[in-house]
Design a protein around this motif. Structure first.
Motif, mmCIF file in Angstrom:
data_model
loop_
_atom_site.group_PDB
_atom_site.id
_atom_site.type_symbol
_atom_site.label_atom_id
_atom_site.label_comp_id
_atom_site.label_asym_id
_atom_site.label_seq_id
_atom_site.Cartn_x
_atom_site.Cartn_y
_atom_site.Cartn_z
ATOM 1 N N LEU A 139 65.746 107.308 87.023
ATOM 2 C CA LEU A 139 65.547 105.648 86.930
ATOM 3 C C LEU A 139 67.081 104.331 87.361
ATOM 4 O O LEU A 139 66.846 103.771 87.937
ATOM 5 N N ALA A 140 68.103 105.424 87.792
ATOM 6 C CA ALA A 140 69.368 104.753 88.375
ATOM 7 C C ALA A 140 69.246 104.535 90.042
ATOM 8 O O ALA A 140 69.426 103.646 90.647
ATOM 9 N N MET A 141 69.249 105.545 90.332
ATOM 10 C CA MET A 141 68.709 105.798 91.751
ATOM 11 C C MET A 141 67.680 105.396 92.396
ATOM 12 O O MET A 141 67.845 104.991 93.450
ATOM 13 N N ASP A 142 66.511 105.087 92.376
ATOM 14 C CA ASP A 142 65.496 104.833 91.741
ATOM 15 C C ASP A 142 65.403 103.236 92.873
ATOM 16 O O ASP A 142 65.242 102.494 93.190
ATOM 17 N N ALA A 143 66.533 102.885 91.370
ATOM 18 C CA ALA A 143 66.655 100.596 90.954
ATOM 19 C C ALA A 143 67.744 101.293 92.287
ATOM 20 O O ALA A 143 67.477 99.761 92.909
ATOM 21 N N GLU B 173 74.137 96.734 92.261
ATOM 22 C CA GLU B 173 74.392 96.553 90.995
ATOM 23 C C GLU B 173 73.459 95.455 90.365
ATOM 24 O O GLU B 173 72.981 96.400 89.117
ATOM 25 N N SER B 174 73.089 94.579 90.690
ATOM 26 C CA SER B 174 71.416 94.112 90.031
ATOM 27 C C SER B 174 70.905 94.804 89.689
ATOM 28 O O SER B 174 70.359 94.235 88.673
ATOM 29 N N ARG B 175 70.240 94.948 91.020
ATOM 30 C CA ARG B 175 68.598 96.129 90.632
ATOM 31 C C ARG B 175 68.956 96.928 88.627
ATOM 32 O O ARG B 175 68.223 97.238 88.519
ATOM 33 N N MET B 176 69.697 97.525 89.663
ATOM 34 C CA MET B 176 70.379 99.237 88.117
ATOM 35 C C MET B 176 70.508 98.161 86.761
ATOM 36 O O MET B 176 69.668 99.287 86.365
ATOM 37 N N VAL B 177 70.879 97.306 86.824
ATOM 38 C CA VAL B 177 71.365 96.363 85.922
ATOM 39 C C VAL B 177 70.248 95.932 85.124
ATOM 40 O O VAL B 177 69.652 96.039 83.901
ATOM 41 N N ASP B 178 69.212 96.033 86.271
ATOM 42 C CA ASP B 178 67.484 95.200 85.898
ATOM 43 C C ASP B 178 67.530 96.552 85.220
ATOM 44 O O ASP B 178 66.262 96.168 84.035
ATOM 45 N N ALA B 179 67.325 97.628 86.105
ATOM 46 C CA ALA B 179 65.853 98.343 85.588
ATOM 47 C C ALA B 179 65.989 99.213 84.145
ATOM 48 O O ALA B 179 65.859 99.583 83.245
ATOM 49 N N LEU B 180 68.361 98.622 84.054
ATOM 50 C CA LEU B 180 69.105 99.422 82.938
ATOM 51 C C LEU B 180 68.042 98.923 81.957
ATOM 52 O O LEU B 180 67.710 98.718 80.877
ATOM 53 N N VAL B 181 68.097 97.480 81.665
ATOM 54 C CA VAL B 181 67.909 96.467 80.827
ATOM 55 C C VAL B 181 66.311 96.744 80.006
ATOM 56 O O VAL B 181 65.872 96.665 79.277
ATOM 57 N N ASP B 182 65.623 96.751 81.031
ATOM 58 C CA ASP B 182 63.959 96.763 80.791
ATOM 59 C C ASP B 182 63.534 97.918 80.580
ATOM 60 O O ASP B 182 62.948 98.391 79.705
ATOM 61 N N ALA B 183 64.558 98.903 80.742
ATOM 62 C CA ALA B 183 64.253 100.629 79.889
ATOM 63 C C ALA B 183 65.616 100.568 78.558
ATOM 64 O O ALA B 183 65.240 101.244 77.650
ATOM 65 N N GLY B 184 66.147 99.370 78.236
ATOM 66 C CA GLY B 184 66.207 99.907 76.835
ATOM 67 C C GLY B 184 67.676 99.218 76.111
ATOM 68 O O GLY B 184 68.245 99.080 74.938
ATOM 69 N N PHE B 185 68.582 99.480 77.846
ATOM 70 C CA PHE B 185 69.757 99.746 77.661
ATOM 71 C C PHE B 185 70.108 97.884 77.201
ATOM 72 O O PHE B 185 69.814 96.979 77.850
ATOM 73 N N VAL B 186 71.311 98.102 76.414
ATOM 74 C CA VAL B 186 72.312 97.041 75.951
ATOM 75 C C VAL B 186 73.330 96.749 76.848
ATOM 76 O O VAL B 186 73.980 98.168 76.659
ATOM 77 N N GLU B 187 73.641 95.660 77.370
ATOM 78 C CA GLU B 187 75.005 95.471 78.222
ATOM 79 C C GLU B 187 76.679 95.099 77.245
ATOM 80 O O GLU B 187 76.065 94.244 76.762
ATOM 81 N N VAL B 188 77.045 96.086 77.547
ATOM 82 C CA VAL B 188 78.709 95.096 76.845
ATOM 83 C C VAL B 188 79.707 95.098 77.866
ATOM 84 O O VAL B 188 80.132 95.792 78.867
#
Ligand code: ATP
Ligand code: MG
Length: 293
Positions: A193-197, A74-89
Motif C-alpha cells: 500500500l505504502a510503496m504503491d502510493a 509524503e502527500s501521496r502516502m498520507v492520502d493512501a493511508l487515510v483512505d485505508a482507515g489510518f488516523v494521523e497523529v
C-alpha cells in the motif's frame, strides 16, 4: 593553499568534489586525460551541463511541481493511508529518557550514542515508535480494533555513515494494532500500500534490527527505505499491549533519493544548499533571467 594535483590527469579532488555536489545522478567515468588542459576543458564542459541540469530542476520546481519530491511522496502516502482507515497523529519531537528505556534503549545499546540530548532527561526523538506505542496503549481501550495510526515527522540521529544517512530525517511510521488476519501478512500488504502510493518499485528482505530483533526491510534499488515488524513483541508489555500488530517506519528522504535516481540523500534532506535535489550555488543563464511575460 595546496599544490595543484599534477600526479595524474584524472579530475583533481576539488574538481571531483564540485562535480559530485552538482550531479544529481552518479557521475559518469571520466579520464584519464592525456594533458591537464584537456582535463580542465572536460571539467568545464561537464560543469556547464550539470549547472544547466540544476537550473532546469529549479525552474521545474518554480513553474510546475512547486513542492519538493520528498513532500509530494509524503502527500501521496498520507492520502493512501487515510483512505485505508489510518488516523494521523502528531506527537512531541522532544521525548524523555524513560520512553527510550521502555524501548530497550539504554547506555549499552548501539543506538544510544546516536542520540541528541537537550538536557539530562530529554532528547530529540531518534524514532517515532515510543510515542506511537504510548498512544496505542490509550487507543486500545478507546477505539475498537483494529486501531490504525500513523505519524510523519522529523527524527534525529548522530550519524557517521555516508551518502544514505542524514542527521535529521523524516520518518513515516504506521502501525495497525489488532489486524483482522495474520499480522505478518498484513505487514506485507501494508508495505505494498505504502510503496504503491510512493510510486517506487521495491523488494522485501528479512533483517535483524537493533531494537526489535527479526524484522523485514523494504529495499528499493538496493537501498533500505523502510523497516517493519509484526507483533506481538516482548517490548509490548511495557505499554500493556497484548494484541498482534504490524508496523513500518519509512524514511521519506531515502524514498525521494531512490525515486529521483540519486546516490546522495543529502540533496533531498532539509537544506540551505539544495532545493528539491538542485544545488543553489549555480549561476543563472544570463539570457534567460528576464521576467516571464
Ligand atoms: P540504517 O540501517 O540504514 O542505518 P536503520 O535500520 O537504523 O537504518 P530504522 O531504525 O529501521 O533505520 O529506521 C526506519 C527507516 O528510516 C530506515 O529504513 C530509513 O529509511 C530511515 N532512516 C533511518 N535512519 C536514517 C538516517 N540517518 N537518514 C535518513 N533516513 C534514515
Ligand atoms: Mg532498519
Amino acid at each position: 593553499m595546496s599544490a595543484p594535483d599534477t600526479s595524474s590527469f584524472g579530475f583533481s579532488p576539488a574538481q571531483r568534489q564540485r562535480l559530485a555536489e552538482m550531479s544529481v545522478w552518479p557521475l559518469p567515468e571520466a579520464g584519464p586525460f592525456s594533458a591537464q588542459a584537456e582535463r580542465d576543458r572536460e571539467f568545464e564542459s561537464l560543469h556547464r551541463d550539470l549547472a544547466g541540469e540544476n537550473l532546469r530542476r529549479l525552474d521545474e520546481l518554480r513553474s510546475t511541481t512547486r513542492r519538493p519530491a520528498v513532500r509530494r511522496i509524503e502527500s501521496r502516502m498520507v492520502d493512501a493511508l487515510v483512505d485505508a482507515g489510518f488516523v494521523e497523529v502528531v506527537t512531541p519531537l522532544l521525548i524523555g529518557r524513560g520512553s527510550l528505556e521502555k524501548l530497550g534503549l539504554g547506555p549499552d545499546h548501539p543506538l544510544w550514542r546516536q542520540i541528541f540530548w537537550v538536557d539530562r532527561t530529554r532528547c530529540l526523538r531518534p524514532m517515532l515508535a515510543a510515542n506511537l506505542y504510548h498512544l496505542l496503549s490509550h487507543l486500545q481501550r478507546l477505539w475498537p480494533l483494529p486501531v490504525r495510526i500513523f505519524e510523519v515527522g522529523p527524527c534525529f540521529r548522530k550519524e557517521s555513515k555516508g551518502s544514505e544517512h542524514l542527521t535529521e530525517f523524516t520518518m513515516l511510521n504506521l502501525v495497525e494494532l489488532g489486524p483482522d488476519g495474520d499480522a505478518r501478512e498484513r505487514l506485507v500488504d501494508l508495505a505494498g500500500l505504502a510503496m504503491d502510493a510512493a510510486g517506487v518499485g521495491y523488494e522485501l528482505v528479512p533483517k535483524e534490527s537493533e531494537v526489535y530483533g527479526a524484522t523485514i526491510d523494504v529495499e528499493a534499488g538496493g537501498v533500505e527505505v523502510a523497516s517493519g515488524v509484526a507483533g506481538p513483541h516482548p517490548l509490548d508489555a511495557n505499554w500493556e499491549i497484548g494484541d498482534a500488530w504490524a508496523g513500518w517506519g519509512f524514511g521519506l528522504e531515502r524514498l525521494a533519493m531512490v525515486a529521483e535516481g540519486s546516490p546522495q540523500i543529502r540533496r533531498f534532506g532539509r537544506s540551505l544548499m539544495y532545493m528539491d535535489g538542485a544545488r543553489l550555488n549555480v549561476q543563472p543563464d544570463k539570457s534567460a533571467t528576464s521576467r516571464e511575460a
